[in-house]
Scaffold this active site. Sequence first.
Site, PDB file in Angstrom:
ATOM      1  CD  GLU A   6       9.855  11.692  12.923  1.00 16.13           C
ATOM      2  OE1 GLU A   6       8.813  11.073  12.840  1.00 16.13           O
ATOM      3  OE2 GLU A   6      10.790  11.135  12.026  1.00 16.13           O
ATOM      4  CE  LYS A  65      -1.865   2.387   3.278  1.00 16.91           C
ATOM      5  NZ  LYS A  65      -1.422   3.653   2.749  1.00 16.91           N
ATOM      6  CD  GLU A  88      13.740   0.236   8.549  1.00 12.47           C
ATOM      7  OE1 GLU A  88      14.025   1.112   9.147  1.00 12.47           O
ATOM      8  OE2 GLU A  88      14.228  -0.809   8.278  1.00 12.47           O
ATOM      9  CB  CYS A 145      13.300   8.320   8.457  1.00 14.12           C
ATOM     10  SG  CYS A 145      14.079   7.480   7.411  1.00 14.12           S
TER      11      CYS A 145
HETATM   12  P1  NAD Z   1       2.221   7.720   8.853  1.00 11.18           P
HETATM   13  O1  NAD Z   1       2.729   6.634  10.176  1.00 11.18           O
HETATM   14  O2  NAD Z   1       1.381   8.686   9.106  1.00 11.18           O
HETATM   15  O3  NAD Z   1       2.123   7.034   7.608  1.00 11.18           O
HETATM   16  C1  NAD Z   1       2.712   5.798   6.945  1.00 11.18           C
HETATM   17  C2  NAD Z   1       1.788   4.857   6.266  1.00 11.18           C
HETATM   18  O4  NAD Z   1       1.068   4.284   7.109  1.00 11.18           O
HETATM   19  C3  NAD Z   1       1.180   5.585   5.248  1.00 11.18           C
HETATM   20  O5  NAD Z   1       1.005   4.825   3.940  1.00 11.18           O
HETATM   21  C4  NAD Z   1      -0.388   5.744   5.765  1.00 11.18           C
HETATM   22  O6  NAD Z   1      -1.569   5.768   4.881  1.00 11.18           O
HETATM   23  C5  NAD Z   1      -0.396   4.397   6.599  1.00 11.18           C
HETATM   24  N1  NAD Z   1      -1.172   4.312   7.920  1.00 11.18           N
HETATM   25  C6  NAD Z   1      -1.645   5.373   8.657  1.00 11.18           C
HETATM   26  N2  NAD Z   1      -2.380   4.879   9.731  1.00 11.18           N
HETATM   27  C7  NAD Z   1      -2.208   3.627   9.636  1.00 11.18           C
HETATM   28  C8  NAD Z   1      -2.921   2.469  10.588  1.00 11.18           C
HETATM   29  N3  NAD Z   1      -3.515   2.831  11.259  1.00 11.18           N
HETATM   30  N4  NAD Z   1      -2.890   1.122   9.912  1.00 11.18           N
HETATM   31  C9  NAD Z   1      -2.155   0.834   8.863  1.00 11.18           C
HETATM   32  N5  NAD Z   1      -1.567   1.794   7.858  1.00 11.18           N
HETATM   33  C10 NAD Z   1      -1.721   3.155   8.431  1.00 11.18           C
HETATM   34  O7  NAD Z   1       3.697   8.296   8.414  1.00 11.18           O
HETATM   35  P2  NAD Z   1       3.867   9.320   7.297  1.00 11.18           P
HETATM   36  O8  NAD Z   1       3.599  10.673   7.782  1.00 11.18           O
HETATM   37  O9  NAD Z   1       3.670   8.944   5.908  1.00 11.18           O
HETATM   38  O10 NAD Z   1       5.563   9.324   6.992  1.00 11.18           O
HETATM   39  C11 NAD Z   1       6.407  10.140   7.977  1.00 11.18           C
HETATM   40  C12 NAD Z   1       7.015   9.194   9.004  1.00 11.18           C
HETATM   41  O11 NAD Z   1       7.507   7.936   8.438  1.00 11.18           O
HETATM   42  C13 NAD Z   1       8.228   9.736   9.945  1.00 11.18           C
HETATM   43  O12 NAD Z   1       7.757   9.469  11.158  1.00 11.18           O
HETATM   44  C14 NAD Z   1       9.311   9.325   9.376  1.00 11.18           C
HETATM   45  O13 NAD Z   1      10.399   9.351  10.316  1.00 11.18           O
HETATM   46  C15 NAD Z   1       8.840   7.724   9.107  1.00 11.18           C
HETATM   47  N6  NAD Z   1       9.866   7.297   8.114  1.00 11.18           N
HETATM   48  C16 NAD Z   1      10.900   6.340   8.341  1.00 11.18           C
HETATM   49  C17 NAD Z   1      11.643   5.734   7.691  1.00 11.18           C
HETATM   50  C18 NAD Z   1      12.526   4.577   8.073  1.00 11.18           C
HETATM   51  O14 NAD Z   1      13.279   3.955   7.100  1.00 11.18           O
HETATM   52  N7  NAD Z   1      12.944   4.636   9.392  1.00 11.18           N
HETATM   53  C19 NAD Z   1      11.585   6.200   6.315  1.00 11.18           C
HETATM   54  C20 NAD Z   1      10.745   7.002   5.983  1.00 11.18           C
HETATM   55  C21 NAD Z   1       9.774   7.598   6.734  1.00 11.18           C
END
Ligand code: NAD
Length: 494
Positions: free
Chosen positions: A384, A176, A250, A284
Amino acid sequence: MKEIKLFINGAFKTSEKSFISENPANSEAVAKVFIPSEKDIDDAVDAAEAAFYSSEWRGMDQIKRAEILEAISEKMKERRNELTELEIADSGSCVRKAKADVHNAASYFKVLAGQLRKFQFETKDESATRAGFSHNYKIYEPVGVCAQIIPWNFPLVMAAWKIGPVIASGCTTVLKSAQETPVTASILAEILNEVGLPKGVVNIVTGGAKEGEYLLQNKKVRKVAFTGSTSVGKKIMQSAGQNLQRISLELGGKSANIVLADADLSIAVDGALYAFLYHSGQACDSGTRLFVDQKIYPAFKDALIKRIADVKVGIPTDTGTGYGPVVNKKQFETIMNYIEVSKKEGAKLLFGGERATGGDLDKGYYIRPTLFEVTPENTIFNEEIFGPVLAITPFSTDEEVVKLANKSVYGLAGAVWSKNPDHAKKIARQLEAGTVWINEYHLLNPGMPFGGYKQSGLGREMGEEGLKAYLEVKHLWISDCDERSKKPWFDAIF
Ligand code: NAD
């Protein structure tokens, strides 16, 4: 307008629900994006399950799978211009960053293919084997159907990091993509068909939390791989517990970037800016907490404030731009709120702290690169932000800076800047983080593991660890005791 359809069982299909995605630089429409229904998601999981048990996929050897990975890499290179343009429009990535992302994603498939060619799916463990008694083997086998969820900040790279090990391991998946940035994953789907990946091995849909939650609840899913925020990661871990799904997480970060007194300031100042401003702070592993030795603090601070003014803020399509908009209104408001909170808390604003305006910038979500001098009590020292805001703190001793750096629930990355490699390494070893650079930042090596300590995640992507995260290990025992008299332990029940 481009249509981003669901990719299920090798076919592209529309659905009843759709929306128009917007370019963060100018709010113009980018694509009509179809959202899957619950039935669509179930169909995608069914397709992944059927593919997992198909003789075509199960019978495909690792060399053929490696060839598929290499072919994906080649096709991505052929379509690099299209991928770059779409990544810019969809995510607000600056042109140089988008080009690097396409290159890195394509390279990742190639490097993974090389690892796969060498990976031993069956090994005899000589230390466990006893001649005349048993031969003992480890056999690595694909976990099964995966559900993979990615964020919006590096859409193509994140999709590559997920799909790559699925193909390498012999698993299948429903990926997804993030609703904010679904476009390039869909081009990747076209490429998968072009290179002849058997249908159903990779299925791609988009959607938000609702669709993600529904996907993860499917009992056919054996492994969940999630990249996103720590708060959602915690929920996902709970939901994975229901069916004891294997899980890789991650998550977020608040990485420490440490400048020692003997650092080469001609690279450390630029390094500190690059560490937190790359992709407008939406990485991230961003170095968002900067620690500078008290002895050089005033000079370093002055140099940083002077140099930050050279960062080229502009529209993402302009090759001269180094720094563009943040992804959308919601993210813009979150970042501006953190800036206001910091001001109210008395953190000292050194630079920026406001919307970037003027000309084309008025059409998008631009924030000026922002520097605050903080103490560990300030909110932005701990939370963050995922935006272009740096929290700077001076330190006096190695012990103090290690303590400050580790004073975080996160542990994704970090860096040490010094001309003395032994000193830098001594500090690097004490940092509770999955990746630590010395005199470098952000660069990743697809042959090496990436992931977080503490609340930055669970497990690793890339490297051998990343492949093994998609494999179960079976102990195969072949008995050498081929006569009944050689098996006295059977007598335990007689
Ligand atoms: P998010 O957690 O809001 O969303 C990430 C994904 O999860 C999206 O596809 C979203 O639609 C989905 N999602 C949201 N709630 C969900 C749920 N309850 N169940 C299942 N799926 C759900 O994060 P974001 O705002 O899209 O991205 C930013 C975050 O991602 C930051 O915290 C960043 O640090 C982290 N990030 C981490 C890495 C890594 O490799 N460690 C890499 C990139 C981003």
